[in-house]
Design a protein around this motif. Structure first.
Motif, short mmCIF file in Angstrom:
data_model
loop_
_atom_site.label_atom_id
_atom_site.label_comp_id
_atom_site.label_asym_id
_atom_site.label_seq_id
_atom_site.Cartn_x
_atom_site.Cartn_y
_atom_site.Cartn_z
N UNK A 1 40.86 20.00 16.73
CA UNK A 1 40.76 19.26 15.48
C UNK A 1 39.68 19.91 14.63
N UNK A 2 40.04 20.28 13.42
CA UNK A 2 39.11 20.95 12.50
C UNK A 2 38.45 22.17 13.14
N UNK A 3 39.25 22.93 13.88
CA UNK A 3 38.82 24.18 14.53
C UNK A 3 37.76 23.96 15.61
N UNK A 4 37.65 22.72 16.10
CA UNK A 4 36.64 22.39 17.11
C UNK A 4 37.06 22.78 18.52
N UNK A 5 36.30 22.30 19.47
CA UNK A 5 36.56 22.57 20.89
C UNK A 5 37.86 21.92 21.33
N UNK A 6 38.54 22.49 22.32
CA UNK A 6 39.78 21.91 22.82
C UNK A 6 39.57 20.50 23.38
N UNK A 7 40.52 19.61 23.09
CA UNK A 7 40.49 18.22 23.56
C UNK A 7 41.80 17.95 24.28
N UNK A 8 41.72 17.47 25.50
CA UNK A 8 42.90 17.16 26.31
C UNK A 8 43.44 15.78 25.93
N UNK A 9 44.76 15.70 25.74
CA UNK A 9 45.44 14.42 25.53
C UNK A 9 46.48 14.25 26.63
N UNK A 10 46.43 13.15 27.34
CA UNK A 10 47.43 12.88 28.37
C UNK A 10 48.77 12.58 27.68
N UNK A 11 49.86 12.65 28.44
CA UNK A 11 51.19 12.38 27.89
C UNK A 11 51.20 11.02 27.18
N UNK A 12 51.67 11.01 25.97
CA UNK A 12 51.80 9.82 25.11
C UNK A 12 50.48 9.15 24.76
N UNK A 13 49.36 9.83 24.98
CA UNK A 13 48.05 9.28 24.60
C UNK A 13 47.91 9.24 23.09
N UNK A 14 48.25 10.33 22.43
CA UNK A 14 48.13 10.39 20.99
C UNK A 14 46.71 10.47 20.49
N UNK A 15 46.60 10.51 19.16
CA UNK A 15 45.31 10.60 18.49
C UNK A 15 45.44 9.89 17.15
N UNK A 16 44.44 9.09 16.80
CA UNK A 16 44.44 8.37 15.53
C UNK A 16 43.07 8.51 14.88
N UNK A 17 43.05 8.82 13.59
CA UNK A 17 41.80 8.78 12.83
C UNK A 17 42.03 7.95 11.57
N UNK A 18 40.96 7.32 11.11
CA UNK A 18 41.07 6.45 9.94
C UNK A 18 40.06 6.82 8.88
N UNK A 19 39.96 5.96 7.89
CA UNK A 19 39.10 6.22 6.73
C UNK A 19 37.63 6.37 7.10
N UNK A 20 37.22 5.79 8.23
CA UNK A 20 35.82 5.88 8.64
C UNK A 20 35.51 7.19 9.37
#
Length: 94
Positions: free
Chosen positions: A53-72
Motif C-alpha cells: 500500500x502506497x509503495x510500503x512494506x509487504x502486508x499479508x492478507x489471509x483468504x477473504x480478509x480484505x482491506x478497508x480504509x476510510x476518510x480518517x
C-alpha cells in the motif's frame, strides 16, 4: 456536510491479478500536477495474498480478509498485489 469526493472507480467484475501490477489507475488526462488517490478504498481478495500500500512494506492478507480504509486514513495512491493469479475486486472513492 459538503461533498468530499468526485466519484468512484473499481472492478467491473472479479479480476485476476498480475504479479506486482498497480491497481490504482493513472490520473485522468485533464489532471495537471495531481495524482489520483482514494480517500475511501476497499479491496476483497478471494485467496491469501500479499499487498503493498502506497509503495510500503509487504502486508499479508489471509483468504477473504480484505482491506478497508476510510476518510480518517491515509489517501491510497498505490495498491499492488504482489502475487499472480489472485482473484479480487476493489472500489475506491476519489
Amino acid at each position: 456536510m459538503p461533498q468530499r469526493g468526485s466519484g468512484w472507480l473499481g472492478s467491473s467484475a472479479i479480476t485476476t491479478s498480475t504479479a506486482s501490477k498497480e491497481l490504482v489507475p493513472p490520473s485522468p488526462a485533464g489532471w495537471v500536477n495531481m495524482k489520483l488517490g482514494f480517500y475511501k478504498f476497499q479491496f476483497r481478495n478471494l485467496q491469501a495474498c500479499t499487498v503493498k500500500i502506497n509503495k510500503g512494506a509487504p502486508i499479508y492478507l489471509d483468504a477473504e480478509q480484505g482491506f478497508v480504509s476510510g476518510v480518517e486514513d491515509m489517501i491510497i495512491y498505490s495498491f499492488i498485489v504482489t502475487e499472480p493469479n489472485i482473484q479480487y475486486q476493489w472500489i475506491g472513492a476519489y
